[in-house]
Design a protein around this motif. Structure first.
Motif, mmCIF file in Angstrom:
data_model
loop_
_atom_site.group_PDB
_atom_site.id
_atom_site.type_symbol
_atom_site.label_atom_id
_atom_site.label_comp_id
_atom_site.label_asym_id
_atom_site.label_seq_id
_atom_site.Cartn_x
_atom_site.Cartn_y
_atom_site.Cartn_z
ATOM 1 N N VAL A 151 2.325 -59.967 -42.411
ATOM 2 C CA VAL A 151 1.656 -60.884 -41.489
ATOM 3 C C VAL A 151 2.638 -61.915 -40.941
ATOM 4 C CG1 VAL A 151 -0.183 -62.592 -41.260
ATOM 5 C CG2 VAL A 151 -0.553 -60.542 -42.641
ATOM 6 N N GLU A 184 -5.099 -58.724 -44.759
ATOM 7 C CA GLU A 184 -4.187 -59.363 -43.816
ATOM 8 C C GLU A 184 -4.862 -60.509 -43.073
ATOM 9 O OE1 GLU A 184 -2.208 -56.659 -41.216
ATOM 10 O OE2 GLU A 184 -1.301 -55.482 -42.843
ATOM 11 N N ILE A 219 6.360 -53.162 -39.051
ATOM 12 C CA ILE A 219 5.605 -54.164 -38.301
ATOM 13 C C ILE A 219 6.367 -54.578 -37.044
ATOM 14 C CG2 ILE A 219 4.726 -56.532 -38.347
ATOM 15 C CD1 ILE A 219 3.042 -54.632 -39.976
ATOM 16 N N LYS A 220 5.662 -54.648 -35.931
ATOM 17 C CA LYS A 220 6.239 -55.156 -34.688
ATOM 18 C C LYS A 220 5.698 -56.560 -34.434
ATOM 19 C CE LYS A 220 6.837 -50.657 -32.429
ATOM 20 N NZ LYS A 220 6.520 -49.833 -31.223
ATOM 21 N N PRO A 221 6.584 -57.545 -34.263
ATOM 22 C CA PRO A 221 6.107 -58.915 -34.004
ATOM 23 C C PRO A 221 5.316 -58.984 -32.710
ATOM 24 C CG PRO A 221 8.441 -58.906 -34.603
ATOM 25 C CD PRO A 221 8.051 -57.472 -34.372
ATOM 26 N N LEU A 222 4.339 -59.847 -32.667
ATOM 27 C CA LEU A 222 3.585 -60.076 -31.449
ATOM 28 C C LEU A 222 4.471 -60.732 -30.398
ATOM 29 C CD1 LEU A 222 0.278 -61.442 -33.018
ATOM 30 C CD2 LEU A 222 0.668 -59.165 -32.069
ATOM 31 N N LYS A 248 5.845 -61.568 -40.391
ATOM 32 C CA LYS A 248 6.666 -60.933 -39.366
ATOM 33 C C LYS A 248 5.882 -60.738 -38.076
ATOM 34 C CE LYS A 248 9.490 -56.839 -38.400
ATOM 35 N NZ LYS A 248 9.957 -55.517 -38.910
ATOM 36 N N LYS A 249 4.639 -60.285 -38.195
ATOM 37 C CA LYS A 249 3.808 -60.077 -37.016
ATOM 38 C C LYS A 249 3.627 -61.377 -36.231
ATOM 39 C CE LYS A 249 0.330 -57.378 -37.546
ATOM 40 N NZ LYS A 249 -0.996 -56.834 -37.974
#
Length: 376
Positions: A242, A212, A270-273, A244-245
């Protein structure tokens, strides 16, 4: 008829796309699926195509244990011409969906990257860089007959000759590298540990899953939040995870249903930043223009006040019209700063200071205050 994916023709029927919060996984042949996308819709392409490793026999370690390498049918081609035709087809399909300002990254090894590079140039892509991914933990050469293959090569290319208008977040990359330009040799370990997707049998799900960290640098360097990223060889969805993050939209294409299923599950988790941590890096060139008169109009500087340099060796008087006076000479903050020092040019924003309640303050700090108000 040109086969766009080994064993799958361009007439492969389109399957229903799978979605995951701004991400889509299209299951099927990559060229056929790209044909369903609108023209000039993609901002960034990352492609990790089959390497055509041309393995003749099993790879074995000195203890005769088998190396779990790439033996899948999707990496087998009947000839170099067949591989070249396949490469030409998918690169041409990518070019159609790329915006004029889009760029493409393609990764490969010595088995294929030189052929891919030549075809990129044949299709009038404009090569910007080749970037070496140096592996900090490469697989050794077990037979001792060659050098250890410790790197792979990525080619970064603009869609059209000349390569103008593409995204390159130079200042952000440099700021994160201790204010030193980022070089074209990147060191990252192979994908191992918890990041590596495993199958039900406990073995790695995909033989060539990329780390990643490698994809993060690619995406951060050549795209912006909400850009659309395309990976025509989705695999287990590293690019999509990556993307999406980092707050990018994503389309991945994968012909293997098991890989597609695994990537959909992976990306969905995945949770976005948070937005501030991925906001575009504001450079001086990108920042809204604030004239010196704006500081006067907002009452941050009063006509008749003196500006001085940081060591109080030079003084100018601020006029009501936004010009400043140095003795009998009148001009801009930049011109009078240059005259005061006997130079050809000067950045008046950083050279001149004004007394405030906080002490001697660069007028550039007052400009930043105006810009902050403009963003509200």
């Amino acid at each position: 008829m040109v086969e766009s994916r080994h064993g799958a023709s361009r007439r492969t029927p389109r399957l229903t796309p799978e979605k995951s919060e701004g991400s889509r996984i299209l299951v099927g042949d990559c060229v056929a699926q790209m044909a369903t996308l609108p023209a000039e819709c993609v901002d960034l392409v990352f492609a990790d195509p089959p390497y055509n490793l041309q393995l003749q026999n099993d790879l074995r370690r000195p203890d005769d244990s088998k190396v779990d390498g790439v033996t899948d049918d999707w990496d087998k081609f009947g000839s170099f011409k067949e591989y070249d035709d396949f490469t030409h087809a998918w690169l041409k399909a990518c070019k159609r969906v790329m915006k004029p300002s889009a760029t493409l990254w393609v990764i490969g090894s010595y088995h294929n990257i030189f052929r891919v590079g030549a075809i990129l140039q044949d299709l009038d892509f404009w090569i910007l860089n080749d970037v070496v991914w140096r592996k900090s933990n490469p697989m050794p050469n077990f037979r001792g007959r060659r050098f250890t293959n410790a790197h792979e090569t990525m080619i970064w290319a603009a869609r059209d000759p000349g390569g103008k208008g593409y995204t390159f977040n130079y200042e952000a990359l440099k700021a994160g590298n201790d204010d030193v330009q980022v070089r074209s040799d990147w060191t990252f370990p192979l994908c191992t540990g918890d990041e590596r997707l495993k199958g039900d049998n406990g073995k790695k799900l995909h033989p060539t899953q990329k780390p990643e960290a490698l994809l993060a640098r690619v995406i951060l360097s050549a795209s912006r939040p909400d850009d659309l990223v395309l990976d025509p060889f989705n695999g287990t969805g590293t690019t999509g995870a990556v993307a999406k993050k980092l707050g990018r939209r994503y389309v991945g294409i994968e012909r293997d249903p098991d890989y597609a299923k695994a990537s959909i599950k992976r990306i969905a988790a995945i949770k976005p930043l948070q937005a501030p941590s991925i906001a575009p890096f504001m450079t001086a060139r990108d920042a809204p223009r604030v004239p010196f008169t704006a500081l006067i109009e907002r009452g941050l500087i009063t006509p008749g006040v003196n500006l001085v340099d940081s060591k109080k060796r030079h003084t100018v008087l601020v006029r009501a019209d936004g010009a400043v006076m140095l003795g009998e000479k009148v001009g801009s903050i930049h011109r009078m700063g240059a005259v005061a020092q006997g130079l050809e040019a000067c950045n008046g924003w950083t050279f001149w200071h004004v007394e405030t309640r906080k002490g001697l303050t660069p007028i550039d700090d007052l400009r930043a205050q105006v810009r902050a108000e403009m963003d509200l």
